[in-house]
Design an enzyme around this catalytic site. Structure first.
Site, PDB file in Angstrom:
ATOM      1  N   CYS A  59       0.858  -1.176   0.000  1.00  0.00           N
ATOM      2  CA  CYS A  59       0.000   0.000   0.000  1.00  0.00           C
ATOM      3  C   CYS A  59       0.899   1.232   0.000  1.00  0.00           C
ATOM      4  O   CYS A  59       1.710   1.410   0.911  1.00  0.00           O
ATOM      5  CB  CYS A  59      -0.866  -0.034   1.267  1.00  0.00           C
ATOM      6  SG  CYS A  59      -1.749   1.495   1.574  1.00  0.00           S
ATOM      7  N   CYS A 110      -0.337   3.718  -6.714  1.00  0.00           N
ATOM      8  CA  CYS A 110      -1.327   3.136  -5.793  1.00  0.00           C
ATOM      9  C   CYS A 110      -1.502   1.711  -6.292  1.00  0.00           C
ATOM     10  O   CYS A 110      -1.656   1.486  -7.506  1.00  0.00           O
ATOM     11  CB  CYS A 110      -2.651   3.880  -5.864  1.00  0.00           C
ATOM     12  SG  CYS A 110      -4.017   3.010  -5.046  1.00  0.00           S
ATOM     13  N   THR A 111      -1.476   0.751  -5.380  1.00  0.00           N
ATOM     14  CA  THR A 111      -1.484  -0.647  -5.821  1.00  0.00           C
ATOM     15  C   THR A 111      -2.817  -1.066  -6.450  1.00  0.00           C
ATOM     16  O   THR A 111      -2.902  -2.136  -7.057  1.00  0.00           O
ATOM     17  CB  THR A 111      -1.125  -1.584  -4.654  1.00  0.00           C
ATOM     18  OG1 THR A 111      -1.990  -1.302  -3.543  1.00  0.00           O
ATOM     19  CG2 THR A 111       0.329  -1.405  -4.235  1.00  0.00           C
TER      20      THR A 111
END
Ligand code: DGL
Length: 265
Positions: free
Chosen positions: A76, A186-187
């Site tokens: 994250c 952002c994953t």
């Protein structure tokens, strides 16, 4: 073989985003045991304050400590940017944030202009810009927050008109800067690659998870913490709410065999 080599590796994110990292690591290290926690009750993290994020992270790290993990992967960007420095010395296991190690590698690319799409909290922290310019002061960095994208992904709405329009707005803004590369900071955002590549070629986008997985593998190997390659490792998934939705949305990247269990809810 020590107990520590057998111990699981913990992964966490606000939801299915971290699965993009988990999937890469699992490919490289199939013999490890894994515990994944998706904090679906508290997503989106990008809209939360630093104090709230610190509270969520402590709860999750305590959970992992009870599970006896040997390492925790912060899959994250938001918590890596906002919380990592405040928590990194508080636990007896390895902690891997995503932004700090991958920017070292990205800063070495032969490019002058890099764009970053990330959550509001990550952009407000300027962690990407700071880390990239620390490693290469000549790089120009433009960070753009994309609120709304995480919920699109969590809801499995990548193929809707709303997703298309939201991506179009942000990428048009980004392309005005003429970046040579755009980091998906952002994953959750790799889930939107199909839409993103309608506006720019795939090679423009950097999915940091790929490099991150190699960094984790190398570091664990260097510390002699890998599980000996004998039997296939096991995996456990936990969420704080909505296990069915999590399993379905994650399936774009990884087929979870059983329904995730509830924890910290
Ligand atoms: N996937 C996380 C990240 O990389 C969190 C996104 C969110 O919940 O806002 O930042």
């Amino acid at each position: 073989m020590t107990r520590l080599n057998n111990a699981p590796i913990g992964f966490f994110d606000s939801g299915v985003g971290g699965v993009t990292v988990f999937e890469q690591v699992k490919k490289l290290l199939p013999y490890e045991n894994y515990i994944y926690f998706g904090d679906t009750k508290n997503m989106p993290y990008g809209e939360k304050t630093p104090e709230q994020l610190l509270g969520f992270a402590r709860g999750i790290f305590d959970f992992f400590q009870k599970k006896g993990v040997k390492a925790v992967v912060m899959a994250c960007n938001t918590t890596s940017a906002v919380v990592y420095d405040r928590i990194k010395n508080d636990y007896p296991f390895e902690i891997y944030p995503i932004i700090q190690p991958v920017t070292r590698k990205i800063a070495g690319l032969p490019v002058k202009k890099i764009g970053v799409f990330a959550t509001k909290a990550t952009v407000n922290s300027h962690c990407y810009k700071t880390e990239l310019q620390k490693n290469n002061p000549d790089i120009q960095v433009k960070e753009i927050a994309c609120p709304g994208w995480v919920k699109i992904v969590e809801n499995g709405e990548e193929n809707t008109d709303a997703a298309y329009l939201s991506v179009k707005e942000k990428i048009e803004e980004m392309l005005e800067f003429s970046p040579e590369k755009i980091i998906l900071g952002c994953t959750h955002y790799p889930y939107l690659l199909k839409v993103l590549t309608r506006f720019a070629p795939e090679e423009v986008f950097i999915n940091p998870s790929i490099e991150f997985a190699h960094i984790i593998q190398k570091d664990l190997a260097g510390k002699n913490l890998l599980n000996p390659q004998s039997t296939e490792g096991n995996e456990e998934f936990y969420v704080s709410t909505n296990p069915e939705k999590f399993k379905k949305s994650a399936s774009l990247f990884y087929e979870i065999k059983t329904l995730p269990r509830l924890a910290l809810n």
